[in-house]
Design an enzyme around this catalytic site. Structure first.
Site, PDB file in Angstrom:
ATOM      1  N   CYS A  74       0.864  -1.177   0.000  1.00  0.00           N
ATOM      2  CA  CYS A  74       0.000   0.000   0.000  1.00  0.00           C
ATOM      3  C   CYS A  74       0.901   1.228   0.000  1.00  0.00           C
ATOM      4  CB  CYS A  74      -0.853  -0.026   1.277  1.00  0.00           C
ATOM      5  SG  CYS A  74      -1.802   1.483   1.542  1.00  0.00           S
TER       6      CYS A  74
ATOM      7  N   CYS B 279      -1.155   3.919  -6.432  1.00  0.00           N
ATOM      8  CA  CYS B 279      -1.963   3.255  -5.409  1.00  0.00           C
ATOM      9  C   CYS B 279      -2.129   1.833  -5.917  1.00  0.00           C
ATOM     10  CB  CYS B 279      -3.323   3.937  -5.265  1.00  0.00           C
ATOM     11  SG  CYS B 279      -4.549   2.917  -4.414  1.00  0.00           S
TER      12      CYS B 279
HETATM   13  N1  DGL Z   1      -4.076   0.647  -1.814  1.00  0.00           N
HETATM   14  C1  DGL Z   1      -3.699   1.818  -1.098  1.00  0.00           C
HETATM   15  C2  DGL Z   1      -2.464   2.502  -1.704  1.00  0.00           C
HETATM   16  O1  DGL Z   1      -1.683   1.888  -2.397  1.00  0.00           O
HETATM   17  C3  DGL Z   1      -4.724   2.856  -0.802  1.00  0.00           C
HETATM   18  C4  DGL Z   1      -6.182   2.652  -0.730  1.00  0.00           C
HETATM   19  C5  DGL Z   1      -6.839   3.442   0.390  1.00  0.00           C
HETATM   20  O2  DGL Z   1      -7.081   4.653   0.265  1.00  0.00           O
HETATM   21  O3  DGL Z   1      -7.065   2.827   1.407  1.00  0.00           O
HETATM   22  O4  DGL Z   1      -2.232   3.660  -1.435  1.00  0.00           O
END
Ligand code: DGL
Length: 265
Positions: free
Chosen positions: A74, A186
């Protein structure tokens, strides 16, 4: 029960393609995936809140799984919490950051776009990446939280019209500025890489960090001698309670990536 797995974490399903990449390369290793629907989305939260949430989750994961390594799949959690996690835990912690460097190296006309969460877009960590690797480029940053929400909640109930509206909303500015590379900053956006590529048109390259991160995980496994062969199918676990509809949707993701449904941690 698995012992000393490599545990991939994200606010939701975004880290699944990362775990999948590593698993394709090294199928015999033990893996576990933990999504955090209780606190999703991270991208609208304050940095300290993100640090608190992620450290609480890793504490719990440590108790339950005794992991050999944590992969913070993430970007939002990595740019805010990675250094803290590395201070706190004895095992290696691998993070994921927007692939600004490869985009800048590729970009023939030196215009790149970065799609990320609100919180990543405004992170000083991202400013540093851009200054270090893309100072010769004009960089356009777009927060695209609605796409993230769509993927997390409705990805398998595909609505082409909604998808197109989301693409317009997130990408029309990048198209207008004629960027020739779009960084998927993301992890969730990987689920939409083809749709993003189609919308942007053919010479535009869509860049994610899956391979770079995956190779780093493999290197760390080797360096610290953490390889643990196992015949157990990796589990997909979640934090907090899920509504029946949310659970159905998560189970579809688990099936799609050939994971055992583990339910609530
Ligand atoms: N998957 C997460 C990232 O790579 C973010 C998603 C969220 O906002 O929770 O930043």
């Amino acid at each position: 029960m698995t012992e000393n797995p490599v545990v991939f974490i994200d606010s939701g399903v975004g880290g699944l393609p990362y775990m999948d990449w590593v698993r394709q390369e090294l199928p015999e290793q033990e893996y576990v995936y933990v999504a955090d629907p209780k606190n999703f989305p991270y991208g609208i939260r304050k940095p300290q809140q993100i640090i608190d949430i992620v450290t609480a989750n890793v504490d719990l994961i440590r108790e339950v799984f005794n992991p050999s390594m944590i992969v913070v799949a993430c970007n939002t959690a990595t740019v805010h919490a990675l250094s803290r996690l590395r201070e706190l835990y004895p095992f290696p912690v691998v993070g994921v950051v927007p692939a600004v460097k490869p985009a800048a190296i590729y970009s023939p006309n030196r215009r790149i776009g970065i799609l990320a969460t609100e919180r990543t877009i405004r992170a000083p960590y991202l400013d540093n990446l851009v200054n270090e690797f893309a100072s010769a480029c004009t960089v356009y940053r777009v927060a695209a939280g609605n796409i993230i929400d769509y993927i997390e909640k409705r990805y398998f109930h595909r609505d082409e019209e909604e998808m197109f509206t989301l693409m317009e909303e997130a990408l029309s500015e990048l198209k207008r500025h004629q960027v020739d590379a779009v960084v998927l900053g993301c992890t969730h956006f990987i689920f939409m890489d083809e749709a993003i590529g189609r919308y942007m048109g053919s010479p535009v390259k869509i860049i994610d960090s899956r391979e770079g991160v995956g190779r780093q995980v493999l290197r760390m496994l080797q360096r610290y001698n953490l390889f643990r062969p196992s015949a157990v199918r990796p589990g997909f676990f979640t934090t907090g309670g899920l509504s029946p509809a949310d659970e159905d949707h998560y189970r579809l993701f688990a099936g799609h990536f050939d994971l055992e449904w583990g339910g609530r941690l």
